[in-house]
Design a protein around this motif. Structure first.
Motif, PDB file in Angstrom:
ATOM      1  N   PHE A   1      60.945  49.185  38.301  1.00 59.79           N
ATOM      2  CA  PHE A   1      60.665  48.986  39.680  1.00 59.79           C
ATOM      3  C   PHE A   1      60.697  47.420  39.953  1.00 59.79           C
TER       4      PHE A   1
ATOM      5  N   ALA B   1      56.130  54.177  40.300  1.00 55.72           N
ATOM      6  CA  ALA B   1      57.609  54.535  39.949  1.00 55.72           C
ATOM      7  C   ALA B   1      58.014  55.008  41.267  1.00 55.72           C
ATOM      8  N   GLU B   2      57.426  55.882  41.795  1.00 51.93           N
ATOM      9  CA  GLU B   2      57.901  56.376  43.059  1.00 51.93           C
ATOM     10  C   GLU B   2      57.584  55.699  44.536  1.00 51.93           C
ATOM     11  N   HIS B   3      56.851  54.721  44.208  1.00 50.45           N
ATOM     12  CA  HIS B   3      56.310  53.793  45.505  1.00 50.45           C
ATOM     13  C   HIS B   3      57.577  53.229  46.442  1.00 50.45           C
ATOM     14  N   ARG B   4      57.548  53.271  47.795  1.00 52.10           N
ATOM     15  CA  ARG B   4      58.614  52.686  48.492  1.00 52.10           C
ATOM     16  C   ARG B   4      58.380  51.451  48.447  1.00 52.10           C
TER      17      ARG B   4
ATOM     18  N   ASN C   1      54.528  56.589  48.504  1.00 54.46           N
ATOM     19  CA  ASN C   1      55.465  57.118  48.141  1.00 54.46           C
ATOM     20  C   ASN C   1      56.343  57.928  49.617  1.00 54.46           C
ATOM     21  N   SER C   2      55.530  57.828  50.747  1.00 55.21           N
ATOM     22  CA  SER C   2      55.980  58.520  51.971  1.00 55.21           C
ATOM     23  C   SER C   2      57.033  57.597  52.867  1.00 55.21           C
TER      24      SER C   2
END
Length: 277
Positions: A86, A162-165, A216-217
């Motif tokens: 990341f 890990a999935e964050h924008r 993560n959106s």
């Protein structure tokens, strides 16, 4: 018990028993150096020190070496954080912006020291980004100093997930760059420095008081891009920061001492004032 000194370099040229290295990190050797210093009166030229010199461009190998050579010693969490995927994505993302809006994410300590054309004021270090994100996105500016370790414990979940924008991290970095500029130019008085992270949070809430969306959106990315554009517009950004300073004044009631400001009750009062609740 000492492992000696380990150096990792991106480039190495050897001529006989001389070595020329570039873009290097000393990743192990602190304990050895302390022991040598403490025993300096007992040592002479017969003392030998093991030195490992590793040359590689492979980031995975570099990460493995750092972890292996520091397994028996205490290493700062933020130093090891710099090794994950990341962090690499953030570093690459920051430099995709045009020159006027470009920031440099320093995931490895002093990695831009020899880079030509990189303004020092545009370099955002890993600890500084953690603090900025905690203030601007998580709305927890009171945890950015004395409680910083509690933020490190949330890395991988609430921070650097890990999935964050990536956009909100750049937004937080842009907010930090803007307020630092205002302090350097005395547009904001130095007396407010203990409240810098509270001012950053307040400015974001005044621009957009709604709760921050999931990290993560797409909505998080959209709102981050929108606020980043405001931060890079001097007229809008400076006016917003002035309003944020006024809100801090309102809640502080003349007491800008760090012991008053850097508390959870102060943060909660500032949030309510900015949201008008």
């Amino acid at each position: 018990m000492n492992n000696g000194v380990t150096v990792i370099a991106k480039t190495l040229r050897a001529t006989g028993n001389r070595f020329h290295i570039e873009d290097y990190q000393i990743v192990n050797g602190c304990q050895t150096s302390h022991v040598i210093f403490d025993n300096r009166v007992l040592l002479d030229d017969s003392a030998l020190i093991p030195v490992r010199l590793i040359a590689t461009q492979d980031e995975e190998i570099i990460a493995a070496v750092v972890k292996a050579t520091n397994r028996q010693t205490q290493v700062k969490e933020e130093q090891l954080l710099a090794l994950n995927d990341f962090q690499k994505k953030l570093e690459a993302y920051f430099v995709t912006f045009p020159d006027a809006r470009r920031l440099y994410y320093e995931r490895r300590s002093r990695q831009y020291n020899t880079s030509v054309g990189v303004e020092k004021t545009r370099i955002i270090t890993l600890p500084h980004l953690i603090r900025a994100y905690a203030a601007v996105v998580l709305e927890e500016p009171h945890r950015t100093t004395r409680n910083f370790r509690t933020l490190l414990e949330r890395v991988g979940t609430a921070i650097f997930g890990a999935e964050h924008r990536l956009e909100p991290y750049y937004m937080a970095a842009a907010a930090l760059y803007r307020i630092d500029y205002l302090f350097r130019t005395s547009a904001i008085a130095a007396q407010y420095k203990p409240a810098r992270h509270h001012i950053m949070m307040a400015a974001r809430l005044l621009q957009s008081p709604e709760r921050w969306p999931p990290p993560n959106s797409r909505e998080a990315a959209r709102r981050a891009d929108e606020y980043s554009a405001v931060l890079w517009d001097p007229t809008q950004a400076d006016a917003l920061m002035d309003r944020a300073v006024a809100k801090v004044n309102e809640i502080a009631q003349g007491n800008l001492h760090r012991d008053n400001i850097r508390t959870q009750p102060f943060t909660e009062g500032l949030i309510r004032a900015c949201r008008g609740t």
